[in-house]
Design an enzyme around this catalytic site. Structure first.
Site, PDB file in Angstrom:
ATOM      1  N   SER A  92      -0.854 -61.045  -9.383  1.00  0.00           N
ATOM      2  CA  SER A  92       0.559 -61.326  -9.702  1.00  0.00           C
ATOM      3  C   SER A  92       1.337 -62.112  -9.218  1.00  0.00           C
ATOM      4  O   SER A  92       2.204 -62.871  -9.753  1.00  0.00           O
ATOM      5  CB  SER A  92       1.446 -59.815  -9.408  1.00  0.00           C
ATOM      6  N   TYR A 106       0.267 -65.224  -8.790  1.00  0.00           N
ATOM      7  CA  TYR A 106       0.078 -66.400  -9.706  1.00  0.00           C
ATOM      8  C   TYR A 106       0.749 -65.950 -10.949  1.00  0.00           C
ATOM      9  O   TYR A 106       1.267 -66.950 -11.786  1.00  0.00           O
ATOM     10  CB  TYR A 106      -1.409 -66.795  -9.663  1.00  0.00           C
ATOM     11  N   GLU A 137     -11.321 -69.680 -14.430  1.00  0.00           N
ATOM     12  CA  GLU A 137     -10.449 -70.523 -15.376  1.00  0.00           C
ATOM     13  C   GLU A 137      -8.925 -70.215 -15.285  1.00  0.00           C
ATOM     14  O   GLU A 137      -8.450 -69.103 -15.439  1.00  0.00           O
ATOM     15  CB  GLU A 137     -10.898 -70.165 -16.900  1.00  0.00           C
ATOM     16  N   GLN A 154     -25.531 -68.590 -11.392  1.00  0.00           N
ATOM     17  CA  GLN A 154     -25.093 -69.782 -11.300  1.00  0.00           C
ATOM     18  C   GLN A 154     -24.355 -70.155  -9.846  1.00  0.00           C
ATOM     19  O   GLN A 154     -23.973 -69.050  -9.202  1.00  0.00           O
ATOM     20  CB  GLN A 154     -23.741 -69.899 -12.489  1.00  0.00           C
TER      21      GLN A 154
END
Length: 189
Positions: A113, A115, A138, A181
């Site tokens: 929250s 951000y 992202e 990854q």
């Protein structure tokens, strides 16, 4: 399918290596007693940290963003304790934590929250059963102002859902293209 508690998260991280590095509680202050955006285990989730590696999208080279033919000209690399995302722009980052998702678990990520209330949207696709790796984050700055992301502080919360039945085919079984990854990972075809 039920959401998993802090006790389950701690047990899976400590005994099965589900999250590494792992913080068993909520961290709200650094060693100098300065306030942080919290990270670590919460009641029904785990607040992840953003590493200090960023890829900030730019239009310097007039590149086209094409998920089937992604160009390195689309962004600039930044290694820093903070990332300034230009207005109405986008950046990629990764978690500090490396995840190993159990076969019976699906993990969903939601932005914090702190951000969200600043117009910064965090998007992450679900972490599928038996997926492992650093999570690519992202960030979208939806505001007309530059926005700051803090490395090594909380940015999003992972929620773990365990199925009452183990899946027939996991991400690991399929040999998914993002398996294992490390670092900020770009689109693969």
């Amino acid at each position: 399918m039920s959401i998993k508690s802090d006790k389950w998260i701690r047990r899976m991280a400590e005994n099965e290596g589900m999250i590494d590095p792992f913080e068993p509680g909520q961290v709200r202050y650094n060693a100098d007693e300065q306030r942080l955006i919290s990270y670590g285990t919460s009641s029904y989730g785990y607040d992840v940290r953003c590493a200090d590696e960023f890829k900030i999208f730019t239009n310097v080279h007039s590149a086209i963003v094409d998920p089937k033919n992604f160009s390195d000209d689309s962004f600039v690399d930044v290694k820093s304790d903070v990332c300034i995302i230009p207005p109405n722009s986008f950046a990629l980052a990764r978690t500090v934590e490396y995840f190993r998702i159990p076969r019976s678990v699906l993990t969903v990520c939601l932005g914090k929250s702190t951000y969200a209330r600043c117009g910064i949207i965090v998007n992450v696709t679900p972490l599928e059963p038996e997926w492992e790796g650093h999570v690519t984050l992202e960030f979208s700055n939806t505001t007309p102002l530059p926005a700051k992301i803090y490395a090594n502080e909380g940015v999003a919360q992972m929620l773990f859902f365990e199925s009452d039945e183990v899946c027939e085919t996991s991400y690991g079984d399929r040999g998914g293209k993002y398996q294992g990854q490390r670092g900020v990972t770009l689109p693969r075809t």
